[in-house]
Design a protein around this motif. Sequence first.
Motif, PDB file in Angstrom:
ATOM      1  N   TYR A  47       0.857  -1.186   0.000  1.00 16.84           N
ATOM      2  CA  TYR A  47       0.000   0.000   0.000  1.00 16.84           C
ATOM      3  C   TYR A  47       0.890   1.232   0.000  1.00 16.84           C
ATOM      4  N   ILE A  48       0.654   2.122  -0.959  1.00 17.33           N
ATOM      5  CA  ILE A  48       1.404   3.375  -1.027  1.00 17.33           C
ATOM      6  C   ILE A  48       0.445   4.470  -0.569  1.00 17.33           C
ATOM      7  N   CYS A  49       0.777   5.122   0.527  1.00 17.38           N
ATOM      8  CA  CYS A  49      -0.211   6.009   1.156  1.00 17.38           C
ATOM      9  C   CYS A  49       0.313   7.417   1.363  1.00 17.38           C
ATOM     10  N   ASP A  50      -0.408   8.379   0.812  1.00 11.74           N
ATOM     11  CA  ASP A  50      -0.166   9.779   1.132  1.00 11.74           C
ATOM     12  C   ASP A  50      -0.211   9.932   2.649  1.00 11.74           C
ATOM     13  N   SER A  51       0.708  10.722   3.165  1.00  8.62           N
ATOM     14  CA  SER A  51       0.779  10.880   4.625  1.00  8.62           C
ATOM     15  C   SER A  51       1.481  12.211   4.908  1.00  8.62           C
ATOM     16  N   HIS A  52       0.677  13.248   5.062  1.00  6.84           N
ATOM     17  CA  HIS A  52       1.235  14.603   5.110  1.00  6.84           C
ATOM     18  C   HIS A  52       1.303  15.160   6.525  1.00  6.84           C
ATOM     19  N   TYR A  53       2.362  15.941   6.760  1.00  9.06           N
ATOM     20  CA  TYR A  53       2.391  16.762   7.971  1.00  9.06           C
ATOM     21  C   TYR A  53       1.480  17.962   7.743  1.00  9.06           C
ATOM     22  N   VAL A  89       3.796   1.765   2.635  1.00  9.86           N
ATOM     23  CA  VAL A  89       4.843   2.765   2.394  1.00  9.86           C
ATOM     24  C   VAL A  89       4.177   4.139   2.433  1.00  9.86           C
ATOM     25  N   ARG A  90       4.672   5.017   3.282  1.00  9.26           N
ATOM     26  CA  ARG A  90       4.070   6.354   3.394  1.00  9.26           C
ATOM     27  C   ARG A  90       4.864   7.351   2.572  1.00  9.26           C
ATOM     28  N   LYS A  91       4.152   8.188   1.858  1.00  9.30           N
ATOM     29  CA  LYS A  91       4.821   9.166   0.987  1.00  9.30           C
ATOM     30  C   LYS A  91       4.312  10.569   1.277  1.00  9.30           C
ATOM     31  N   ARG A  92       5.135  11.573   0.949  1.00  4.92           N
ATOM     32  CA  ARG A  92       4.728  12.966   1.136  1.00  4.92           C
ATOM     33  C   ARG A  92       4.675  13.735  -0.168  1.00  4.92           C
ATOM     34  N   TYR A  94       3.956  13.008  -4.768  1.00  6.58           N
ATOM     35  CA  TYR A  94       3.148  12.172  -5.658  1.00  6.58           C
ATOM     36  C   TYR A  94       3.753  10.781  -5.886  1.00  6.58           C
ATOM     37  N   SER A  95       5.065  10.717  -5.993  1.00  2.00           N
ATOM     38  CA  SER A  95       5.698   9.435  -6.322  1.00  2.00           C
ATOM     39  C   SER A  95       5.865   8.547  -5.090  1.00  2.00           C
ATOM     40  N   GLY A  96       5.542   7.266  -5.269  1.00  3.70           N
ATOM     41  CA  GLY A  96       5.751   6.300  -4.193  1.00  3.70           C
ATOM     42  C   GLY A  96       7.222   6.054  -3.881  1.00  3.70           C
ATOM     43  N   PHE A  97       8.111   6.482  -4.788  1.00  2.00           N
ATOM     44  CA  PHE A  97       9.549   6.258  -4.584  1.00  2.00           C
ATOM     45  C   PHE A  97      10.250   7.428  -3.897  1.00  2.00           C
ATOM     46  N   PHE A  98       9.679   8.627  -4.010  1.00  2.00           N
ATOM     47  CA  PHE A  98      10.405   9.828  -3.583  1.00  2.00           C
ATOM     48  C   PHE A  98      10.546   9.885  -2.060  1.00  2.00           C
ATOM     49  N   GLN A  99      11.794   9.731  -1.591  1.00  2.00           N
ATOM     50  CA  GLN A  99      12.117   9.825  -0.157  1.00  2.00           C
ATOM     51  C   GLN A  99      11.328   8.823   0.692  1.00  2.00           C
ATOM     52  N   THR A 100      11.100   7.626   0.107  1.00  2.00           N
ATOM     53  CA  THR A 100      10.417   6.564   0.870  1.00  2.00           C
ATOM     54  C   THR A 100      11.302   5.323   0.833  1.00  2.00           C
ATOM     55  N   ASP A 101      10.879   4.261   1.496  1.00  2.00           N
ATOM     56  CA  ASP A 101      11.688   3.036   1.444  1.00  2.00           C
ATOM     57  C   ASP A 101      11.155   2.026   0.419  1.00  2.00           C
ATOM     58  N   LEU A 102      10.363   2.499  -0.544  1.00  2.00           N
ATOM     59  CA  LEU A 102       9.831   1.577  -1.557  1.00  2.00           C
ATOM     60  C   LEU A 102      10.943   0.880  -2.345  1.00  2.00           C
ATOM     61  N   GLY A 103      11.982   1.623  -2.699  1.00  2.00           N
ATOM     62  CA  GLY A 103      13.072   1.048  -3.493  1.00  2.00           C
ATOM     63  C   GLY A 103      13.738  -0.120  -2.788  1.00  2.00           C
ATOM     64  N   ILE A 104      14.128   0.074  -1.565  1.00  2.00           N
ATOM     65  CA  ILE A 104      14.817  -0.984  -0.802  1.00  2.00           C
ATOM     66  C   ILE A 104      13.861  -2.159  -0.537  1.00  2.00           C
TER      67      ILE A 104
END
Length: 179
Positions: A47-53, A89-92, A94-104
Amino acid sequence: MRKALLIIDMLNDFIYGSLASPTNKEIIPNVKKLLLWARKIKIPIIYICDSHYPEIDWELKIWGPHAIIGTKGAEIIDELKPEPNEYIVRKRRYSGFFQTDLGILLRELSVDTLILTGLDTSICIRHTAADAFFRGYKLIIPRDAVITFNPKDNEEALKYLNKVYGAEIKTTDEIIREG
Ligand code: ZN
């Protein structure tokens, strides 16, 4: 080929809350079908989830408050609740890869092919597809398990994903049939 199922932004705010469109919920049955299939054949489910401060997140300047950490709006909809062995995977951005641990995570799961489902075909799916393509992942996109805020644009968005990133565009049933 080792596939993973990605379920992008199927969160309360996008389906029932501040950024809901009347049509976003139409894809729930097909995403659910793919989720049950992935559980059955035991491919990884992410699950790739938007998660904003609140306040500071850059994206909120454009879209207003949504999927704020700790709120009901940021939770995955009840219809698609993850099981304990599934990945979130939580993202801030649009991309699920940007500054997340999806790649690893994908590397550790030895995945080389991503099935992208959820929202929004021309925003988060598109940017996640771009980053996946840059990293050498193959892409499969079920045309009836992704949607845009304006569903009229869905076909155009899918054409772009096919043309630019080589994504195979199929139906949910085709993907399940091919296994
Ligand atoms: Zn967002």
